[in-house]
Every structure is written in C-alpha cells, then in structure tokens.
Design an enzyme around this catalytic site. Sequence first.
Site, mmCIF file in Angstrom:
data_model
loop_
_atom_site.group_PDB
_atom_site.id
_atom_site.type_symbol
_atom_site.label_atom_id
_atom_site.label_comp_id
_atom_site.label_asym_id
_atom_site.label_seq_id
_atom_site.Cartn_x
_atom_site.Cartn_y
_atom_site.Cartn_z
ATOM 1 N N ASP A 182 -7.868 -32.116 -35.916
ATOM 2 C CA ASP A 182 -6.624 -31.102 -35.706
ATOM 3 C C ASP A 182 -6.661 -30.379 -34.507
ATOM 4 O O ASP A 182 -7.822 -29.748 -34.070
ATOM 5 C CB ASP A 182 -6.778 -30.036 -37.122
ATOM 6 N N GLU A 185 2.818 -32.020 -39.944
ATOM 7 C CA GLU A 185 1.560 -31.491 -39.156
ATOM 8 C C GLU A 185 1.496 -31.871 -37.870
ATOM 9 O O GLU A 185 1.065 -32.865 -37.431
ATOM 10 C CB GLU A 185 0.426 -31.995 -39.905
#
Length: 288
Positions: free
Chosen positions: A164, A207
């Site tokens: 991430d 995302e």
Amino acid sequence: MKKWYLVGVIALLVIGYGAGKYIMKVVQAPNEIEGYKVEEASSGNHDQTIKVGQDQVHQGNLLLVNRKYPVHASGVVDDVVNLARSKELLQGYGLLNTKIQLSRGVAEKFIDMIGKAAKDGVNRFLISSGYRDEAEQTQLYKEMGADYALPAGYSEHNLGLSLDIGSSQAEMNRAPEGKWLLEHAWTYGFILRYPKDKTEITGIQYEPWHFRYVGLPHSIIMKQENLTLEEYLDYLKEKKKLTITIGEKHYDVAYYPVSKKDTKIPVPSKGQYEVSGNNVDGVIVTAF
C-alpha cells in the site's frame, strides 16, 4: 485492504530520500514503448521440457489471490524483510511505522521506480503496508470488517508481492504520487490491483494505494489491454501463447495447464525464462 489516508504526515518514523539508481532500460516511460506489439506465437525455441507439479501452480509473481483462491504456504515469497531494519532499502520514501515488511526483491524494484519519480519532481512517497502474516491479517479483518479487509490467507498482503503506497501530501487519488503511479507504475512491473471501473471483476472496492508486482512484460500487456489480473490470466488461457516486443526486447509468454503430479512443459534451451503458477490450474512460462 485497510483504507489509509496519509494526509499531512509530519512525524515519519523512518525516511530515506536518497533516490535509487534507475536501472530499467527496456521500458523507461510510457512514451518510449512505441515498439510494443503483441502477436500470436508461432514456433519458438522450446526444444526441451521440464517437469512441474501442483506446488508450482501456487508459486510465482502471477498468482491470483482473492476471495476464491487463497495463498498457499509455498506461494509466500521467501525474501520478506523488515524495511526499517534494512537501511539499504530505505531510499526515497517514508514508512508509516517500523513494523512494515516486504519482499526484498519488490522493495528494490519499488526503489528503482520512485527514483525515476523523484527525477520528475514527485518524491513524497510512503509505504503504509506490505507483507502481513495470518495473525496480522486476522486482526485487521476483525478491526475493519469484510467491507475493508479480507480473511487471513485470502489477501494479497499475505503473499508478499503487494504494498500500500501513500503520500505525505494528500490522499492517493489526488496526490502527485498517486497520479504518477497511475501513469508509470506499469512500466516497472507494478499494477494498480483494484481499479475504479473493475470492482465487479476483482470483488474489491477501488484502492488507489494498493499496487501489486507482477513483472514485465505482464504489467505492460495488462495496462495496454485494460485487464485486471483476473482478466489477464483468462486472456493467457485463451491465447495459449503470444509474443510481445517492447522496443528491441522480445518475450514469449505461454500458458500450460497442470493437471497431474508431474506435468511436462516446454521451455527454451537458450536464453532465460521464468515459470509462475496462476494459483488456479496451470503455469505461465515467460521466456526472454
């Protein structure tokens, strides 16, 4: 799949802003892949065979991990390191905390990528999450619920090839870092794993921070054909074999089903090749 908002982060625990050496020579920027071409493969230099078993189906950079296909123990990368303790890997980005782990190989490729971003004036990258073991994933799932996380074993973070990525300036869907990655990450072997317009296919909400390493030439094909990993693996099964030319470099990509303990598959006797399972029913051989 935790939703990270890394806005205005001031107290970074670990920061390394020495830009890594930019070593990717085959594809340097989107406007430099004019030689990109995918063709149906004819005959190749596949004059030897190797045996692969079911274990190989669950190993490699192209594994599909989602609610249906979990990570197998043999598929977890074996070079996971703690980034805060690996000073040579802390170049050009900050860490949200000192516990973040990631594949060393993926971290090195990430450094190469953001080194180029720094030359473009984009240099406020953060890593908020990388590899998670099952205990960490279970805890996250309890905290976030099914809308924002996956059960242990069914998250790409349990594989070690995903991270991430955030920015200290703004949310990733608005930050220069997020915009730069959308345009350039695929030339370095990374893909935006959960695009905005593909939620029905991936089963995961958009995302803009979650990137997955799949390697070249796969990331380029996926970008050019607008394919998620799910779609790309189906695409390879349909095509069976294809040849891609990027600039002056040629890749042969072939899918082979693996249905028994020892399945023989053809591989080139000259040059290099990689074998990756798809985590479903077969393997992909990439020769270059």
